[in-house]
Design a protein around this motif. Structure first.
Motif, short mmCIF file in Angstrom:
data_model
loop_
_atom_site.label_atom_id
_atom_site.label_comp_id
_atom_site.label_asym_id
_atom_site.label_seq_id
_atom_site.Cartn_x
_atom_site.Cartn_y
_atom_site.Cartn_z
N LEU A 151 0.81 -1.24 -0.06
CA LEU A 151 -0.04 0.01 0.15
C LEU A 151 1.00 1.40 0.13
CD1 LEU A 151 -2.93 1.14 0.10
CD2 LEU A 151 -2.64 1.11 2.43
N LEU A 152 1.86 1.30 0.73
CA LEU A 152 2.92 2.25 0.83
C LEU A 152 4.39 1.75 0.74
CD1 LEU A 152 2.78 5.57 2.72
CD2 LEU A 152 4.82 4.19 3.23
N GLU A 153 5.18 2.40 -0.13
CA GLU A 153 6.55 2.02 -0.26
C GLU A 153 7.27 3.35 -0.26
OE1 GLU A 153 7.43 -0.62 -3.49
OE2 GLU A 153 5.60 0.25 -4.21
N PHE A 154 8.58 3.26 0.65
CA PHE A 154 9.72 4.10 0.48
C PHE A 154 10.45 3.50 -0.41
CE2 PHE A 154 10.29 7.05 4.30
CZ PHE A 154 8.94 7.41 4.25
N ARG A 155 11.29 4.30 -1.52
CA ARG A 155 12.16 3.73 -2.35
C ARG A 155 13.29 4.67 -2.20
NH1 ARG A 155 8.31 2.63 -7.96
NH2 ARG A 155 6.72 1.38 -6.85
N ASP A 156 14.12 4.06 -1.74
CA ASP A 156 15.51 4.78 -1.48
C ASP A 156 15.47 6.19 -0.90
OD1 ASP A 156 17.18 2.42 -2.24
OD2 ASP A 156 16.56 2.87 -4.26
N VAL A 157 14.79 6.37 -0.09
CA VAL A 157 14.55 7.72 0.47
C VAL A 157 15.46 8.15 1.52
CG1 VAL A 157 12.83 9.16 2.18
CG2 VAL A 157 12.08 7.51 0.46
N SER A 158 16.04 9.43 1.29
CA SER A 158 16.93 10.37 1.98
C SER A 158 16.36 11.47 2.25
CB SER A 158 18.43 10.35 1.29
OG SER A 158 18.97 9.13 0.79
N VAL A 159 16.52 12.05 3.52
CA VAL A 159 16.21 13.22 4.05
C VAL A 159 17.13 13.92 4.84
CG1 VAL A 159 14.32 14.39 5.58
CG2 VAL A 159 13.51 12.28 4.18
N ASP A 160 17.40 15.31 4.72
CA ASP A 160 18.39 15.96 5.37
C ASP A 160 17.67 16.97 6.18
OD1 ASP A 160 20.18 14.37 4.08
OD2 ASP A 160 20.79 16.00 2.74
N TYR A 161 18.08 17.39 7.25
CA TYR A 161 17.77 18.58 8.11
C TYR A 161 18.91 19.47 8.01
CZ TYR A 161 13.86 15.96 10.10
OH TYR A 161 12.64 15.22 10.18
N GLY A 162 18.97 20.58 7.09
CA GLY A 162 20.10 21.25 6.82
C GLY A 162 21.28 20.19 6.26
N THR A 163 22.32 20.49 6.90
CA THR A 163 23.43 19.46 6.21
C THR A 163 23.64 18.08 7.16
OG1 THR A 163 25.11 20.74 8.07
CG2 THR A 163 24.85 21.56 5.81
N SER A 164 22.65 17.82 7.89
CA SER A 164 22.49 16.49 8.66
C SER A 164 21.55 15.58 8.33
CB SER A 164 22.13 16.83 10.27
OG SER A 164 23.08 18.02 10.93
N PRO A 165 22.35 14.49 7.77
CA PRO A 165 21.22 13.39 7.40
C PRO A 165 20.37 12.83 8.26
CG PRO A 165 23.48 12.65 7.37
CD PRO A 165 23.76 14.07 7.84
N ALA A 166 19.00 12.55 8.14
CA ALA A 166 18.00 12.15 8.86
C ALA A 166 17.61 10.52 8.67
CB ALA A 166 16.87 12.97 9.44
#
Length: 258
Positions: A4-19
């Motif tokens: 139903l829901l998929e993440f496909r190689d998701v990258s998220v940053d907060y400023g210069t910091s990877p979350a």
């Protein structure tokens, strides 16, 4: 069962910091998936990304076969994604019924009152307290109200953030029973972010373990409960950082099974 829901190689940053760093996961239709991890592991960011509160730097989010990466939060809610936020966050100066009606704010159909009746049938306690101010209810009752409010949007997926936080053990069991009933009786898929790893995995079909923004393990709940790394990090020792479990790798537990 299809995703139903998929993440496909998701990258998220907060400023210069990877979350989140290259996170891939899926929630099957009609399934309960548990998301585990210590502080700053990326659990809250995953929920915010599903809801559209934050946008990925890379990768994509799919819901029911559509790429929703750039969709607004209201559009996602209308499509069938709802949330139960951490600490319940009911509107304390509003009545139970007005809180429930707030859950239908994106709806334009004429069946809202019918949905309200369905919620009262599913949660009779809320019907008894419909005129009571939400802030005067117990923690367990407020959590029930938060569930009902999310259901008022007519979701296919509910993201629940720490629904047992701050509740007495006997109430924790009741809350998790409600989670199971929402899935079993209403057919709603659930993403369960929960500090009580053992109970969460008992309710869930599958689980993902995050460590510093990456998927460290994923597999069926039975396999994760039996995995020595998960047991060391979570079971019998409270909630310890996942890094305390040596040897955990970003693999599917099923691949390690004989």
């Amino acid at each position: 069962m299809s995703a139903l829901l998929e993440f496909r190689d998701v990258s998220v940053d907060y400023g210069t910091s990877p979350a989140l760093i290259g996170v891939s996961l899926e929630i099957g239709a009609g399934r309960v998936v548990s998301l585990l991890g210590g502080n700053a592991s990326g659990k809250s960011t995953t929920m915010k990304t599903i809801l559209g509160v934050v946008r990925p730097r890379a990768g994509s989010v799919w819901f029911d076969g559509e790429d929703i990466t750039r969709w607004s939060t209201p559009r996602r809610i209308r499509a069938g994604i709802a949330s139960v936020p951490e600490a319940r966050r009911v509107f304390p100066e509003m009545t139970v019924e007005d809180n429930l009606l707030m859950g239908a704010f994106t709806r334009t159909d004429r069946a809202v009152r019918s949905s309200l009746a369905d919620i009262y049938a599913f949660f009779p306690r809320l019907a008894e307290r419909r005129r009571q101010l939400a802030g005067s209810m117990s923690g367990g009752e407020q959590q029930m109200l938060a569930f009902g409010r999310a259901l008022m949007s007519g979701p296919r997926l509910i993201c629940m953030d720490e629904p047992t936080m701050g509740l007495a053990p006997v109430i924790v069991e009741q809350v998790l029973a409600h989670v199971a009933a929402i899935n079993r009786d209403l057919g709603v898929s659930v993403l369960l972010v929960e500090q009580n790893a053992e109970l969460a995995l008992q309710v869930a079909d599958r689980g993902y373990v995050l460590r510093t923004g990456e998927v460290a393990l994923h597999g069926s709940s039975t396999e994760l409960l039996a995995h020595p790394g998960v047991r060391e990090a979570y079971l019998g020792q409270g909630i310890a950082p996942l890094a305390a479990a040596d040897g955990i790798r970003a693999v599917d537990v099923e691949e390690e099974s004989p």
